[in-house]
Design a protein around this motif. Structure first.
Motif, PDB file in Angstrom:
ATOM      1  N   ILE A 291       0.840  -6.891 -11.886  1.00 38.61           N
ATOM      2  CA  ILE A 291       0.038  -5.991 -10.500  1.00 38.61           C
ATOM      3  C   ILE A 291       0.113  -4.067 -10.827  1.00 38.61           C
ATOM      4  CG2 ILE A 291       0.637  -5.959  -7.932  1.00 38.61           C
ATOM      5  CD1 ILE A 291       1.414  -8.902  -7.879  1.00 38.61           C
ATOM      6  N   LEU A 292      -0.181  -3.698 -10.101  1.00 38.60           N
ATOM      7  CA  LEU A 292      -0.200  -1.967 -10.635  1.00 38.60           C
ATOM      8  C   LEU A 292       0.012  -1.080  -9.563  1.00 38.60           C
ATOM      9  CD1 LEU A 292      -2.596  -1.571 -13.585  1.00 38.60           C
ATOM     10  CD2 LEU A 292      -0.633  -1.779 -13.607  1.00 38.60           C
ATOM     11  N   GLN A 293      -0.296  -2.268  -8.729  1.00 37.22           N
ATOM     12  CA  GLN A 293      -0.019  -1.476  -6.803  1.00 37.22           C
ATOM     13  C   GLN A 293      -0.666  -2.573  -5.441  1.00 37.22           C
ATOM     14  OE1 GLN A 293      -2.432   1.943  -5.303  1.00 37.22           O
ATOM     15  NE2 GLN A 293      -1.049   3.084  -6.527  1.00 37.22           N
ATOM     16  N   GLY A 294       0.336  -2.284  -4.440  1.00 35.10           N
ATOM     17  CA  GLY A 294      -0.466  -3.245  -3.769  1.00 35.10           C
ATOM     18  C   GLY A 294       0.433  -2.823  -2.774  1.00 35.10           C
ATOM     19  N   THR A 295      -0.905  -3.786  -1.676  1.00 32.48           N
ATOM     20  CA  THR A 295      -0.001  -3.256  -0.286  1.00 32.48           C
ATOM     21  C   THR A 295       0.009  -4.357   0.714  1.00 32.48           C
ATOM     22  OG1 THR A 295      -1.931  -1.909   0.506  1.00 32.48           O
ATOM     23  CG2 THR A 295      -0.861  -0.683  -0.345  1.00 32.48           C
ATOM     24  N   ILE A 296       0.717  -4.213   2.337  1.00 34.27           N
ATOM     25  CA  ILE A 296       0.142  -5.692   2.887  1.00 34.27           C
ATOM     26  C   ILE A 296       0.095  -4.738   4.443  1.00 34.27           C
ATOM     27  CG2 ILE A 296       0.765  -7.275   4.755  1.00 34.27           C
ATOM     28  CD1 ILE A 296       1.715  -8.875   1.508  1.00 34.27           C
ATOM     29  N   SER A 297      -0.522  -4.946   5.253  1.00 34.47           N
ATOM     30  CA  SER A 297      -0.508  -4.409   6.455  1.00 34.47           C
ATOM     31  C   SER A 297      -1.437  -4.796   7.698  1.00 34.47           C
ATOM     32  CB  SER A 297      -1.066  -1.942   6.055  1.00 34.47           C
ATOM     33  OG  SER A 297      -0.707  -1.935   7.531  1.00 34.47           O
ATOM     34  N   LYS A 298      -2.318  -4.739   8.747  1.00 36.43           N
ATOM     35  CA  LYS A 298      -2.287  -4.735   9.654  1.00 36.43           C
ATOM     36  C   LYS A 298      -3.333  -3.632  10.519  1.00 36.43           C
ATOM     37  CE  LYS A 298       0.554  -8.060  11.705  1.00 36.43           C
ATOM     38  NZ  LYS A 298       1.132  -8.623  13.217  1.00 36.43           N
ATOM     39  N   ILE A 299      -4.704  -4.000  10.255  1.00 31.99           N
ATOM     40  CA  ILE A 299      -5.760  -3.841  10.844  1.00 31.99           C
ATOM     41  C   ILE A 299      -5.929  -4.125  12.465  1.00 31.99           C
ATOM     42  CG2 ILE A 299      -8.600  -2.757  11.163  1.00 31.99           C
ATOM     43  CD1 ILE A 299      -8.410  -3.043   8.049  1.00 31.99           C
ATOM     44  N   LYS A 300      -5.658  -3.869  13.389  1.00 34.42           N
ATOM     45  CA  LYS A 300      -5.055  -4.122  14.975  1.00 34.42           C
ATOM     46  C   LYS A 300      -3.998  -5.009  14.905  1.00 34.42           C
ATOM     47  CE  LYS A 300      -6.766  -5.204  19.258  1.00 34.42           C
ATOM     48  NZ  LYS A 300      -8.174  -4.576  20.313  1.00 34.42           N
ATOM     49  N   GLU A 301      -4.638  -6.065  14.814  1.00 37.97           N
ATOM     50  CA  GLU A 301      -2.982  -8.233  14.167  1.00 37.97           C
ATOM     51  C   GLU A 301      -4.270  -7.858  13.348  1.00 37.97           C
ATOM     52  OE1 GLU A 301      -4.090  -9.528  18.827  1.00 37.97           O
ATOM     53  OE2 GLU A 301      -2.048  -7.993  18.999  1.00 37.97           O
ATOM     54  N   THR A 302      -5.295  -8.210  12.606  1.00 37.22           N
ATOM     55  CA  THR A 302      -4.933  -8.672  11.962  1.00 37.22           C
ATOM     56  C   THR A 302      -4.556  -8.511  10.329  1.00 37.22           C
ATOM     57  OG1 THR A 302      -7.850  -8.691  12.559  1.00 37.22           O
ATOM     58  CG2 THR A 302      -7.112  -9.641  10.353  1.00 37.22           C
ATOM     59  N   PRO A 303      -3.973  -9.340   9.474  1.00 41.60           N
ATOM     60  CA  PRO A 303      -3.237  -8.801   8.798  1.00 41.60           C
ATOM     61  C   PRO A 303      -4.450  -8.868   7.497  1.00 41.60           C
ATOM     62  CG  PRO A 303      -2.761 -11.186   8.622  1.00 41.60           C
ATOM     63  CD  PRO A 303      -3.448 -10.859   9.904  1.00 41.60           C
ATOM     64  N   TYR A 304      -3.783  -7.816   6.121  1.00 45.05           N
ATOM     65  CA  TYR A 304      -4.961  -7.464   5.006  1.00 45.05           C
ATOM     66  C   TYR A 304      -4.050  -7.030   3.852  1.00 45.05           C
ATOM     67  CZ  TYR A 304      -5.218  -2.794   5.030  1.00 45.05           C
ATOM     68  OH  TYR A 304      -4.785  -1.181   5.197  1.00 45.05           O
ATOM     69  N   GLY A 305      -4.336  -7.159   2.896  1.00 44.97           N
ATOM     70  CA  GLY A 305      -3.631  -7.039   1.830  1.00 44.97           C
ATOM     71  C   GLY A 305      -4.703  -6.932   0.763  1.00 44.97           C
ATOM     72  N   GLN A 306      -4.172  -5.291  -0.544  1.00 42.17           N
ATOM     73  CA  GLN A 306      -4.729  -5.645  -1.190  1.00 42.17           C
ATOM     74  C   GLN A 306      -4.194  -4.978  -2.890  1.00 42.17           C
ATOM     75  OE1 GLN A 306      -6.218  -1.174  -0.193  1.00 42.17           O
ATOM     76  NE2 GLN A 306      -8.854  -2.641  -0.054  1.00 42.17           N
ATOM     77  N   LEU A 307      -4.046  -5.584  -4.041  1.00 42.89           N
ATOM     78  CA  LEU A 307      -3.612  -5.986  -5.040  1.00 42.89           C
ATOM     79  C   LEU A 307      -4.265  -5.157  -5.998  1.00 42.89           C
ATOM     80  CD1 LEU A 307      -2.256  -8.944  -5.083  1.00 42.89           C
ATOM     81  CD2 LEU A 307      -0.992  -7.040  -4.876  1.00 42.89           C
ATOM     82  N   ILE A 308      -4.436  -3.399  -6.696  1.00 39.48           N
ATOM     83  CA  ILE A 308      -4.582  -3.265  -8.259  1.00 39.48           C
ATOM     84  C   ILE A 308      -4.095  -4.573  -9.013  1.00 39.48           C
ATOM     85  CG2 ILE A 308      -5.793  -1.832  -9.162  1.00 39.48           C
ATOM     86  CD1 ILE A 308      -5.387   0.041  -6.781  1.00 39.48           C
ATOM     87  N   VAL A 309      -4.699  -5.226  -9.709  1.00 42.10           N
ATOM     88  CA  VAL A 309      -4.085  -6.278 -10.839  1.00 42.10           C
ATOM     89  C   VAL A 309      -5.215  -5.522 -12.632  1.00 42.10           C
ATOM     90  CG1 VAL A 309      -4.086  -8.471 -11.817  1.00 42.10           C
ATOM     91  CG2 VAL A 309      -3.726  -8.348  -9.533  1.00 42.10           C
ATOM     92  N   ARG A 310      -4.412  -5.607 -13.049  1.00 43.48           N
ATOM     93  CA  ARG A 310      -4.818  -5.573 -14.507  1.00 43.48           C
ATOM     94  C   ARG A 310      -5.208  -6.990 -15.439  1.00 43.48           C
ATOM     95  NH1 ARG A 310      -1.200  -1.780 -17.664  1.00 43.48           N
ATOM     96  NH2 ARG A 310       0.005  -3.598 -17.914  1.00 43.48           N
ATOM     97  N   PHE A 311      -5.816  -8.194 -15.429  1.00 43.66           N
ATOM     98  CA  PHE A 311      -5.591  -9.050 -16.374  1.00 43.66           C
ATOM     99  C   PHE A 311      -5.819  -9.197 -17.714  1.00 43.66           C
ATOM    100  CE2 PHE A 311      -8.079 -10.570 -12.092  1.00 43.66           C
ATOM    101  CZ  PHE A 311      -6.822 -10.794 -11.770  1.00 43.66           C
TER     102      PHE A 311
END
Length: 336
Positions: A291-311
């Motif tokens: 995992i090179l970078q990752g975030t977890i947050s919310k848009i209004k009340e909907t959770p979302y996450g983004q991962l930048i991953v090297r396979f």
């Protein structure tokens, strides 16, 4: 609820015209919180002032709740404007009037009986949490308290629409969040349509259902906040998101992998944000990952996450991993 049709606004004289809005179309539904975001000079403040005809469009139509405001006479327009509340960046309070009198001002303008003014203002003071400040003057209030007075005043005439022109940009982050929570509560309690103009992506992300991005007097992107935020199409939108995330560099675009490596950006939305989908899939396909970078947050009340991953693994197993993640409903973008 609100329909803007081919809205154009120009300033100046023939031969020296400045176009603030150019043939703009926009539709806002009843009961939603709709955000309009744009840089300074994009036309967003002109747009919101055209919605209640504080600025009269050069051409085009403004429809609110099935009524064409641009076709009304002066008296009819005044009556319809009472159904549209507005709050401002710099509060626009009467400095020589108390909190109570500032909120009561629009009620007294339309000759509301004194007993009803007392009752209504009391209810609004409770709603915005200022009961103990009713006899204070604006100079004795903090910025957040002043904006709460502005919100209460805008609600005094029981509007169907609330227009917010950069309502939080003069406030610190903590106060901004408290004002946004208040607006969200008002939206839910009264099913009030809220139009929110801002240059801050955080504001849009916190409480808006849909968003339009305005640039050079036109709408360049529009849609649900989750869609626009996670899959921006226009460079202006991507610029807002980059600035909001304050990233020092995106490994997805700045790192180049080896032949047996592949960098991907994985977006999780809703309940999938907290599921073990990635680890389950790589266990099945046999690739390793970092995992090179990752975030977890919310848009209004909907959770979302983004991962930048090297396979890392064979091209076949890496491709299979990407396909399996996509089949699980995740958005996977592969770096070129």
């Amino acid at each position: 609820m609100i329909e803007l049709k081919q809205l154009t606004k120009q300033y100046g004289k023939p031969g020296r015209l400045t176009t603030a809005l150019s043939g703009l179309d926009l539709s806002i539904q009843k009961g939603e919180i709709f955000g309009v975001i744009g840089h300074s000079g994009a036309g967003k403040s002109t747009l919101i002032r055209c919605m209640n005809l504080l600025e009269r469009p050069t051409s085009g139509e403004v429809w609110v709740n099935g009524i064409n405001l641009t076709a009304l006479g002066k008296k009819q327009l005044q009556n319809e404007r009472r159904k549209i509340g507005m709050i401002f960046q710099h509060f626009n309070l009467l400095s020589s009037a108390t909190v109570f009198d500032n909120i009561a001002f629009p009620l007294r303008l339309c000759n509301t009986p004194k007993s009803k003014v007392e009752q209504k203002v009391g209810e609004l003071l409770a709603l915005v949490g200022l009961e103990e400040h009713r006899h204070k003057y604006p100079a004795q209030l903090s910025g957040g308290q002043k904006q709460r007075v502005g919100i209460a005043r805008a609600l005094a005439s029981d509007p169907e629409v609330l227009l917010c022109d950069e309502a939080t940009s003069a406030l610190d982050p903590q106060t901004t969040d408290s004002i946004l929570k208040l607006l969200l509560d008002i939206n839910r309690r009264f099913n009030l349509t809220i139009v929110l103009i801002t240059h801050e992506m955080h504001v849009i992300q916190s409480i808006c259902d849909r968003v339009a991005v305005i640039h050079q007097g036109g709408i360049v992107e529009e849609g649900p906040v989750t869609e626009v935020f996670l899959k921006p199409r226009h460079e202006v939108t991507r610029d807002f998101i980059r600035n909001d995330q304050l990233s020092d560099g995106d490994p997805f675009t700045t790192l180049s992998g080896q032949p047996n490596e592949r960098t991907v950006k994985i977006t999780f939305l809703g309940a999938k944000t907290y599921e073990s989908t990635l680890s389950d899939v790589v266990r099945e396909t046999g690739v390793t990952f970092a995992i090179l970078q990752g975030t977890i947050s919310k848009i209004k009340e909907t959770p979302y996450g983004q991962l930048i991953v090297r396979f890392e693994g064979s091209p076949e197993s890496v491709n299979q991993t990407v396909v399996q993640l996509q089949k699980q409903g995740l958005d996977v973008e592969v770096s070129s």
